[in-house]
Write a protein that holds these residues in place. Sequence first.
Motif, PDB file in Angstrom:
ATOM      1  N   LEU A   1       0.834  -1.204   0.000  1.00 33.77           N
ATOM      2  CA  LEU A   1       0.000   0.000   0.000  1.00 33.77           C
ATOM      3  C   LEU A   1       0.869   1.255   0.000  1.00 33.77           C
ATOM      4  CD1 LEU A   1      -2.812   1.263   0.212  1.00 33.77           C
ATOM      5  CD2 LEU A   1      -2.647   1.053   2.700  1.00 33.77           C
ATOM      6  N   VAL A   2       1.932   1.258   0.832  1.00 34.75           N
ATOM      7  CA  VAL A   2       2.839   2.411   0.870  1.00 34.75           C
ATOM      8  C   VAL A   2       3.491   2.614  -0.495  1.00 34.75           C
ATOM      9  CG1 VAL A   2       5.006   3.266   1.835  1.00 34.75           C
ATOM     10  CG2 VAL A   2       3.287   2.274   3.346  1.00 34.75           C
ATOM     11  N   ASP A   3       3.986   1.531  -1.098  1.00 31.56           N
ATOM     12  CA  ASP A   3       4.618   1.627  -2.418  1.00 31.56           C
ATOM     13  C   ASP A   3       3.652   2.201  -3.453  1.00 31.56           C
ATOM     14  OD1 ASP A   3       6.973   0.580  -1.479  1.00 31.56           O
ATOM     15  OD2 ASP A   3       6.578  -1.464  -2.155  1.00 31.56           O
ATOM     16  N   THR A   4       2.416   1.724  -3.409  1.00 31.36           N
ATOM     17  CA  THR A   4       1.431   2.155  -4.407  1.00 31.36           C
ATOM     18  C   THR A   4       1.107   3.641  -4.266  1.00 31.36           C
ATOM     19  OG1 THR A   4       0.451  -0.060  -4.448  1.00 31.36           O
ATOM     20  CG2 THR A   4      -0.889   1.753  -5.305  1.00 31.36           C
ATOM     21  N   LEU A   5       0.838   4.081  -3.036  1.00 32.95           N
ATOM     22  CA  LEU A   5       0.449   5.473  -2.839  1.00 32.95           C
ATOM     23  C   LEU A   5       1.617   6.430  -3.062  1.00 32.95           C
ATOM     24  CD1 LEU A   5      -1.968   5.228   0.219  1.00 32.95           C
ATOM     25  CD2 LEU A   5      -2.515   5.446  -2.203  1.00 32.95           C
ATOM     26  N   LEU A   6       2.826   6.043  -2.661  1.00 33.97           N
ATOM     27  CA  LEU A   6       3.981   6.897  -2.939  1.00 33.97           C
ATOM     28  C   LEU A   6       4.259   6.932  -4.437  1.00 33.97           C
ATOM     29  CD1 LEU A   6       6.449   5.993  -0.038  1.00 33.97           C
ATOM     30  CD2 LEU A   6       5.150   8.100  -0.321  1.00 33.97           C
ATOM     31  N   GLY A   7       3.992   5.801  -5.109  1.00 31.63           N
ATOM     32  CA  GLY A   7       4.190   5.759  -6.562  1.00 31.63           C
ATOM     33  C   GLY A   7       3.285   6.724  -7.292  1.00 31.63           C
ATOM     34  N   THR A   8       2.079   6.940  -6.769  1.00 32.73           N
ATOM     35  CA  THR A   8       1.170   7.890  -7.431  1.00 32.73           C
ATOM     36  C   THR A   8       1.722   9.308  -7.381  1.00 32.73           C
ATOM     37  OG1 THR A   8      -0.119   8.314  -5.413  1.00 32.73           O
ATOM     38  CG2 THR A   8      -0.825   6.486  -6.808  1.00 32.73           C
ATOM     39  N   LEU A   9       2.511   9.617  -6.334  1.00 35.76           N
ATOM     40  CA  LEU A   9       3.092  10.961  -6.240  1.00 35.76           C
ATOM     41  C   LEU A   9       4.103  11.190  -7.355  1.00 35.76           C
ATOM     42  CD1 LEU A   9       3.741  11.336  -2.389  1.00 35.76           C
ATOM     43  CD2 LEU A   9       1.736  12.043  -3.695  1.00 35.76           C
ATOM     44  N   THR A  10       5.052  10.275  -7.492  1.00 41.80           N
ATOM     45  CA  THR A  10       6.121  10.466  -8.471  1.00 41.80           C
ATOM     46  C   THR A  10       5.628  10.279  -9.905  1.00 41.80           C
ATOM     47  OG1 THR A  10       6.783   8.142  -8.200  1.00 41.80           O
ATOM     48  CG2 THR A  10       7.903   9.775  -6.845  1.00 41.80           C
ATOM     49  N   GLN A  11       4.452   9.638 -10.073  1.00 35.38           N
ATOM     50  CA  GLN A  11       3.919   9.425 -11.416  1.00 35.38           C
ATOM     51  C   GLN A  11       2.858  10.450 -11.802  1.00 35.38           C
ATOM     52  OE1 GLN A  11       2.551   5.359 -11.143  1.00 35.38           O
ATOM     53  NE2 GLN A  11       4.592   4.637 -10.556  1.00 35.38           N
TER      54      GLN A  11
ATOM     55  N   ASP B   1      -1.110   8.657   9.314  1.00 38.52           N
ATOM     56  CA  ASP B   1      -0.841   7.981  10.592  1.00 38.52           C
ATOM     57  C   ASP B   1      -0.880   6.465  10.472  1.00 38.52           C
ATOM     58  OD1 ASP B   1      -0.529  10.402  11.802  1.00 38.52           O
ATOM     59  OD2 ASP B   1      -2.548  10.490  12.626  1.00 38.52           O
ATOM     60  N   THR B   2      -1.631   5.953   9.516  1.00 34.30           N
ATOM     61  CA  THR B   2      -1.704   4.503   9.359  1.00 34.30           C
ATOM     62  C   THR B   2      -0.705   3.982   8.329  1.00 34.30           C
ATOM     63  OG1 THR B   2      -3.487   4.780   7.735  1.00 34.30           O
ATOM     64  CG2 THR B   2      -4.122   4.378  10.029  1.00 34.30           C
ATOM     65  N   LEU B   3      -0.228   4.859   7.449  1.00 35.01           N
ATOM     66  CA  LEU B   3       0.720   4.425   6.415  1.00 35.01           C
ATOM     67  C   LEU B   3       2.146   4.376   6.938  1.00 35.01           C
ATOM     68  CD1 LEU B   3      -0.568   6.341   3.263  1.00 35.01           C
ATOM     69  CD2 LEU B   3      -0.568   3.869   3.609  1.00 35.01           C
ATOM     70  N   PHE B   4       2.574   5.420   7.632  1.00 41.25           N
ATOM     71  CA  PHE B   4       3.980   5.547   8.002  1.00 41.25           C
ATOM     72  C   PHE B   4       4.174   5.163   9.468  1.00 41.25           C
ATOM     73  CE2 PHE B   4       3.131   8.372   4.437  1.00 41.25           C
ATOM     74  CZ  PHE B   4       3.958   7.768   3.506  1.00 41.25           C
ATOM     75  N   THR B   5       4.028   3.861   9.684  1.00 48.90           N
ATOM     76  CA  THR B   5       4.108   3.303  11.033  1.00 48.90           C
ATOM     77  C   THR B   5       5.302   2.388  11.219  1.00 48.90           C
ATOM     78  OG1 THR B   5       2.658   1.483  10.333  1.00 48.90           O
ATOM     79  CG2 THR B   5       1.609   3.409  11.351  1.00 48.90           C
TER      80      THR B   5
ATOM     81  N   LYS C   1      10.975   4.854   2.712  1.00 47.81           N
ATOM     82  CA  LYS C   1      10.389   4.971   1.372  1.00 47.81           C
ATOM     83  C   LYS C   1       9.797   6.367   1.154  1.00 47.81           C
ATOM     84  CE  LYS C   1       9.609   0.078   0.634  1.00 47.81           C
ATOM     85  NZ  LYS C   1       8.682  -0.997   0.299  1.00 47.81           N
ATOM     86  N   LEU C   2       9.249   6.947   2.210  1.00 47.75           N
ATOM     87  CA  LEU C   2       8.763   8.318   2.107  1.00 47.75           C
ATOM     88  C   LEU C   2       9.924   9.262   1.814  1.00 47.75           C
ATOM     89  CD1 LEU C   2       6.622  10.511   2.421  1.00 47.75           C
ATOM     90  CD2 LEU C   2       7.017  10.445   4.906  1.00 47.75           C
ATOM     91  N   LYS C   3      11.052   9.047   2.477  1.00 44.54           N
ATOM     92  CA  LYS C   3      12.240   9.858   2.213  1.00 44.54           C
ATOM     93  C   LYS C   3      12.651   9.751   0.749  1.00 44.54           C
ATOM     94  CE  LYS C   3      14.728  10.111   6.612  1.00 44.54           C
ATOM     95  NZ  LYS C   3      16.022   9.804   7.260  1.00 44.54           N
ATOM     96  N   GLN C   4      12.635   8.535   0.227  1.00 42.62           N
ATOM     97  CA  GLN C   4      13.040   8.350  -1.165  1.00 42.62           C
ATOM     98  C   GLN C   4      12.073   9.046  -2.117  1.00 42.62           C
ATOM     99  OE1 GLN C   4      15.847   7.185  -1.845  1.00 42.62           O
ATOM    100  NE2 GLN C   4      15.784   7.036  -4.066  1.00 42.62           N
ATOM    101  N   ALA C   5      10.782   8.999  -1.795  1.00 40.75           N
ATOM    102  CA  ALA C   5       9.790   9.690  -2.621  1.00 40.75           C
ATOM    103  C   ALA C   5      10.008  11.199  -2.581  1.00 40.75           C
ATOM    104  CB  ALA C   5       8.375   9.348  -2.147  1.00 40.75           C
TER     105      ALA C   5
END
Length: 562
Positions: free
Chosen positions: A279-289, A308-312, A319-323
């Motif tokens: 889920l984290v990969d998918t939602l962060l991917g939408t940002l960069t895409q 609060d539920t994603l970055f636990t 991964k957020l840092k990389q995004a």
Amino acid sequence: MSARELITEHLDLWTGAVTKKSSGGRGSNGKVELTGIKKLRELILGMAVQGKLTTREASDEPASELLQRISARQTELYTQGKIKKRKKLLSVSVEERYFHLPENWEWTRLGALFDSIISGGTPSKQNPRFWDGDIPWASVKDLGKTKHLDETQDYITEEGLKVGSKLADTGDVLICTRMGLGKVAICSKPIAINQDLKAVKVSPEVSLDYFFLAYTTLDITGTGTTVAGITQDKLISYVIGLPPIEEQHRIVQKVDELMALCDRLEQQTSNQLEAHETLVDTLLGTLTQSENATELANNWARLAAHFDTLFTTEQSIDKLKQAILQLAVMGRLVEQDAEDEPVGNLRQRIAMTKTQLIETGALRKQRPSPALEQAKVPFTAPGTWEWVTFGEITFNRDAERIPLSMDDRRKRSGEFDYYGASGVIDSIDDYLFDCPLLLIGEDGANLINRATPIAFIARGKYWVNNHAHVIDGISEDFLRYLCLYINAISLEPYVTGTAQPKMNQAKMNSIPVPLPPENEQVRIVQKVDELMALCDQLKERLNQASETRNQLAEAVVEGALN
């Protein structure tokens, strides 16, 4: 409190206590150890061998009679010449009794339960006639994976067995007495053993499964300077509490039941972590895409609503840092300003500075930078940016270094940093550089797997070894932007070689770089610093919470066993 109550009342603790493994890489579910469930397994075993999982039954034969029967049988076997004479064992002292013994249990030394014990050996590795036969040959590396052992990594021949090893029988218990202390396995078929193992025949009056789990709870401590080990005398002197044989079977059954529950908890937790990571990969991917600012804003709003539920986990924050890095170097993190100086002026200034440095001897002449390949441009940069090659806009300082050997560094030990590809590796009493420079690792495996930092700014007085590219630029802010970019992209396309993969200077100079105006570079770096600091604060709070959960799990285990 019963075992089931301990499990159910602390369920969130067992499943929530996790620890990041120390292995390199970007971090994934596979890099997380389920510490809480591991502690739960330790708790179950500890309670089992202290009689806290089962009840006493009036019909059970006392363990004292069991020990008498074992002794009588061993005496008869010795009289018949089937086993060697047993060594007299010391009585178990009060100091050695490490828990309150349940009714009808008895303290005993391991040696009292052994009918026999043998040591193995290793046939000569120089003689091919001894190896690659059909007899499994066990060493430390074969133990600790499964309870029952029937396959080994190495095999020997009949000739090798006769001259250099011993054969353990089906049902024998293999115990490590050197290197892998604590490892144990039960032979599923005849297996030869090396000199680091003992093959023990446990009395058939004792449950083999109970002996196995009781042994795994012992604190086996070895001695030795190079490799820790225990002697045979030390092995047979270890103390356990022995239940009646009927209770041994009940304990094994209960442990199997509870371990199966742990397996289910472990699988459920692993599945949840994997789903969370996806889920984290998918939602962060939408940002960069995101195709435009509106789409980016909508995607960020969706992510922020569930922050609060994603970055636990530590991995999700990484991964957020990389995004953040990727968004920064794509021009999506700060607004463009039409009043900024055109990038063309910056490129001209870089070219003039490079020429002046070469003419004055401050920089060695470099090979012409490769032409930019438009096909390798990974995304559309903002209109005020320009795509350039890394070599065009940087000054390579590699040729100025004189790498120092370890002997040289020891002789010159001092206060100044000596850098490698991943950071400071030593301190010496001299320095080569006295300015901020960008260091980029050369090691191809690291560049692909990102096990250690890829690019970082070195400041002050220092040396650099020959495992990092040394890069200069027109300003530190400029270098910091380049540092962000190198850390944001995949360098796999620029790694060459198979035996010792690396990124050479030519490949590095060919990397396409999206170049913003100089003022925007500063804004980007400042924004990234601000967001990274927030991520680090979040990670610190998570680490503190994780440490607290792990300490609580440890405390629950200790409280239940003491």
